[in-house]
Design a protein around this motif. Structure first.
Motif, PDB file in Angstrom:
ATOM      1  N   GLN A 230     -11.248 -13.569  39.361  1.00 49.05           N
ATOM      2  CA  GLN A 230     -10.062 -13.147  38.719  1.00 49.05           C
ATOM      3  C   GLN A 230     -10.109 -13.815  37.231  1.00 49.05           C
ATOM      4  OE1 GLN A 230      -6.483 -12.420  40.904  1.00 49.05           O
ATOM      5  NE2 GLN A 230      -5.711 -13.789  39.383  1.00 49.05           N
ATOM      6  N   ILE A 231      -9.787 -13.293  36.189  1.00 49.15           N
ATOM      7  CA  ILE A 231      -9.561 -14.014  35.056  1.00 49.15           C
ATOM      8  C   ILE A 231      -8.258 -13.439  34.380  1.00 49.15           C
ATOM      9  CG2 ILE A 231     -10.430 -14.318  32.615  1.00 49.15           C
ATOM     10  CD1 ILE A 231     -13.268 -13.604  33.869  1.00 49.15           C
ATOM     11  N   THR A 232      -7.416 -14.160  34.200  1.00 45.78           N
ATOM     12  CA  THR A 232      -6.057 -13.949  33.441  1.00 45.78           C
ATOM     13  C   THR A 232      -5.855 -14.818  32.204  1.00 45.78           C
ATOM     14  OG1 THR A 232      -4.844 -15.231  35.099  1.00 45.78           O
ATOM     15  CG2 THR A 232      -4.995 -13.102  35.480  1.00 45.78           C
ATOM     16  N   GLU A 233      -4.906 -14.507  31.224  1.00 47.37           N
ATOM     17  CA  GLU A 233      -4.269 -15.202  30.224  1.00 47.37           C
ATOM     18  C   GLU A 233      -3.677 -16.406  30.834  1.00 47.37           C
ATOM     19  OE1 GLU A 233      -2.818 -14.211  25.592  1.00 47.37           O
ATOM     20  OE2 GLU A 233      -2.380 -12.957  27.465  1.00 47.37           O
ATOM     21  N   SER A 234      -3.911 -17.490  30.137  1.00 44.84           N
ATOM     22  CA  SER A 234      -3.131 -18.729  30.363  1.00 44.84           C
ATOM     23  C   SER A 234      -1.782 -18.681  30.018  1.00 44.84           C
ATOM     24  CB  SER A 234      -3.819 -20.239  29.714  1.00 44.84           C
ATOM     25  OG  SER A 234      -5.108 -20.384  30.199  1.00 44.84           O
ATOM     26  N   LYS A 235      -0.896 -19.236  30.827  1.00 49.24           N
ATOM     27  CA  LYS A 235       0.431 -19.119  30.436  1.00 49.24           C
ATOM     28  C   LYS A 235       1.115 -20.176  29.694  1.00 49.24           C
ATOM     29  CE  LYS A 235       1.494 -16.465  34.809  1.00 49.24           C
ATOM     30  NZ  LYS A 235       2.107 -16.424  36.173  1.00 49.24           N
TER      31      LYS A 235
END
Length: 235
Positions: A230-235
């Motif tokens: 799972q790869i998501t944009e850093s907040k």
């Protein structure tokens, strides 16, 4: 427009008299407004004058996933395009996006600092060698509200090496080492640090609407073939 296949040779021989640095090596600007430009800095750390040609190229990947550069003078303005920097001195370079201000997805460019050929006569009794030094900086033009959307397509092996196939369905480029990663088995994912990603995954840039395969070293305790990612944009 002339298509150029990226060929870069880096030399780190301490006996060479020519040396310089470029900052920043990676940058992001907007397609319009006051943030559509930046100042880059070249420092001549050698004892000889430094002559540079500075050219912009649109960055893309061919069918073999090899980086390819296309001249981008209609999109990126560089002032001045040629410079001579004296020993120990700095030179500021203005880089401005002049392309379509209404783009909806990000664009990536290389601003290439190309040094004139250097004659290396350090070793007496040997033939001199002409060398060419380049700095290839990464410039991303990112519209407001654009973002990456990374999907893990599959994990596979090829010639004994492991690869992650990833697709960016979003509207912005992604630098994988700056994203938030979780890996493990389905339903049991663990966060992976940026340092671990850099040491395990070869390659970093994923452009919008692009699929690429990245060679990687399997993570300890996680079966690669059954690995969930799972790869998501850093907040």
């Amino acid at each position: 427009m002339t298509r150029l296949l990226l060929i870069l040779s880096l030399f780190t021989c301490s006996t060479l008299s020519f040396a310089y640095s470029v900052q920043p090596m990676v940058s992001e600007i907007s397609p319009s407004g006051s943030n559509s430009q930046l100042m880059m800095k070249v420092e001549n750390t050698s004892t000889e004058p430094l002559e540079l040609q500075i050219d912009p190229y649109h960055l893309q990947f061919n069918e073999n996933q090899t980086e390819e550069l296309v001249e981008a003078y209609d999109d990126i303005l560089v002032i001045p395009p040629t410079v001579t920097v004296q020993p120990g001195q700095f030179q500021s370079i203005l880089v401005r996006y002049i392309g379509d201000p209404s783009i909806l997805t990000s664009k990536s460019y290389r601003v290439v600092f190309d040094q004139a050929e250097v004659q290396n006569n350090a070793d007496k009794g040997q033939s001199s060698i002409k060398m060419k030094y380049q700095f290839l900086t990464l410039l991303n033009v990112k519209p407001a509200n654009s973002s990456p959307d990374i999907k893990h397509e599959r994990t596979y092996t090829d010639n004994g090496k492991w690869f992650l196939e990833l697709t960016n369905n979003g509207t912005s480029y992604a630098r994988l080492s700056r994203m938030e990663w979780k890996v493990g088995s389905p339903g049991s994912l663990l966060a992976i640090s940026a340092n671990d990603i850099r040491s395990h995954v070869s390659g970093n840039l994923l452009l919008p609407q692009q699929t690429r395969s990245f060679e990687f070293i399997p993570f300890d305790g996680i079966e690669p073939q059954a690995m969930a990612v799972q790869i998501t944009e850093s907040k």
